[in-house]
Design an enzyme around this catalytic site. Sequence first.
Site, short mmCIF file in Angstrom:
data_model
loop_
_atom_site.label_atom_id
_atom_site.label_comp_id
_atom_site.label_asym_id
_atom_site.label_seq_id
_atom_site.Cartn_x
_atom_site.Cartn_y
_atom_site.Cartn_z
N TYR A 112 0.84 -1.20 0.00
CA TYR A 112 0.00 0.00 0.00
C TYR A 112 0.87 1.25 0.00
O TYR A 112 1.97 1.27 0.56
CB TYR A 112 -0.91 0.04 1.23
CG TYR A 112 -2.04 -0.97 1.19
CD1 TYR A 112 -3.24 -0.66 0.56
CD2 TYR A 112 -1.90 -2.21 1.80
CE1 TYR A 112 -4.28 -1.58 0.53
CE2 TYR A 112 -2.94 -3.13 1.77
CZ TYR A 112 -4.12 -2.81 1.13
OH TYR A 112 -5.14 -3.72 1.09
N TYR A 151 -0.01 -10.01 0.21
CA TYR A 151 1.01 -9.45 1.11
C TYR A 151 0.92 -10.13 2.48
O TYR A 151 -0.13 -10.62 2.88
CB TYR A 151 0.85 -7.93 1.24
CG TYR A 151 -0.50 -7.47 1.75
CD1 TYR A 151 -0.81 -7.44 3.10
CD2 TYR A 151 -1.46 -7.03 0.84
CE1 TYR A 151 -2.03 -6.99 3.54
CE2 TYR A 151 -2.70 -6.59 1.27
CZ TYR A 151 -2.98 -6.56 2.63
OH TYR A 151 -4.21 -6.12 3.07
N ARG A 161 -2.44 -12.20 2.97
CA ARG A 161 -3.78 -11.83 2.53
C ARG A 161 -3.96 -12.16 1.06
O ARG A 161 -3.09 -11.87 0.24
CB ARG A 161 -4.02 -10.31 2.68
CG ARG A 161 -4.02 -9.75 4.06
CD ARG A 161 -5.31 -9.84 4.86
NE ARG A 161 -6.51 -10.27 4.21
CZ ARG A 161 -7.49 -9.46 3.78
NH1 ARG A 161 -7.38 -8.16 3.92
NH2 ARG A 161 -8.58 -9.95 3.23
N HIS A 164 -6.98 -8.56 -3.11
CA HIS A 164 -8.32 -8.02 -2.88
C HIS A 164 -8.33 -6.52 -3.13
O HIS A 164 -7.29 -5.86 -3.12
CB HIS A 164 -8.78 -8.30 -1.44
CG HIS A 164 -7.88 -7.69 -0.40
ND1 HIS A 164 -6.71 -8.29 0.02
CD2 HIS A 164 -7.98 -6.52 0.30
CE1 HIS A 164 -6.13 -7.52 0.93
NE2 HIS A 164 -6.88 -6.44 1.11
N HIS A 166 -10.55 -3.10 -1.71
CA HIS A 166 -11.52 -2.58 -0.74
C HIS A 166 -12.54 -1.69 -1.46
O HIS A 166 -12.17 -0.89 -2.33
CB HIS A 166 -10.82 -1.75 0.33
CG HIS A 166 -9.81 -2.53 1.14
ND1 HIS A 166 -10.12 -3.14 2.32
CD2 HIS A 166 -8.50 -2.80 0.90
CE1 HIS A 166 -9.05 -3.76 2.80
NE2 HIS A 166 -8.04 -3.56 1.95
#
Length: 247
Positions: A112, A151, A161, A164, A166
């Site tokens: 991120y 990640y 994870r 995906h 959000h």
Amino acid sequence: MTRDSGARLVLPSYRRDDVEAHPPLLSPGYRSTVARAPAQPLVHLPQRLTEITGPLLGDGRIGDLDHDLTRQHDGEPQGQRIIVHGRVRDGDGRAVPHTLVEIWQANAAGRYRHAADTWPAPIDPHFTGVGRARTDADGRYEFVTVLPGAYPWRNHDNAWRPAHIHFSLFGRAFTQRLVTQMYFPGDPLFFQDPIFNSVRDPQARERMVARYDHDATRPEWALAYAFDIVLRGREATPFEDEDDHDD
């Protein structure tokens, strides 16, 4: 908002979600919920005029490239370019037009653009990972972005994870906000992701997985995924009671 035969204001109200429809606030397998979950039962606030009618979002609040995460910088980001599109409907199956859809995600390396994300994957200078769009008159939306990477997140031993994106959506009013995650079909990490598995209904879990859409895939340019979203719907229209003074 309408008036009844006695010329009193009639406010719409929105159906409360079934408590079994969403993951429990305390899900021990999702480690951080142990600290975040409320210790007391939730209290439902009354739906008054300000919660039902605002805030309003005009066309001028969305930029021309807000929906295209691959064109928000001087260069193009690394990774597989994808199109994510779908339709937003309320709990009664009706299209939700002109509503705000926001997304955020990791880059193709699974990192991120956030100061708190320090795992040693590269930051892409051409990718911020944030976008927004409004649905059209039929409730349809579309984003252009890149396939996010998996990640590590230290929830448990060897925890990764799944890829995906959000989503945050507003329905017909401010009280109808939904935050969810879109997953990709066939991800091998589903089995060990406590967020995905905290949704108790297997069919509901499947509704968080996008569908590969070959018809919407653009030759020699991008793969496409379809992800339809259903918000809560209106069930009843009670009268405004005498204690409401918001108008």
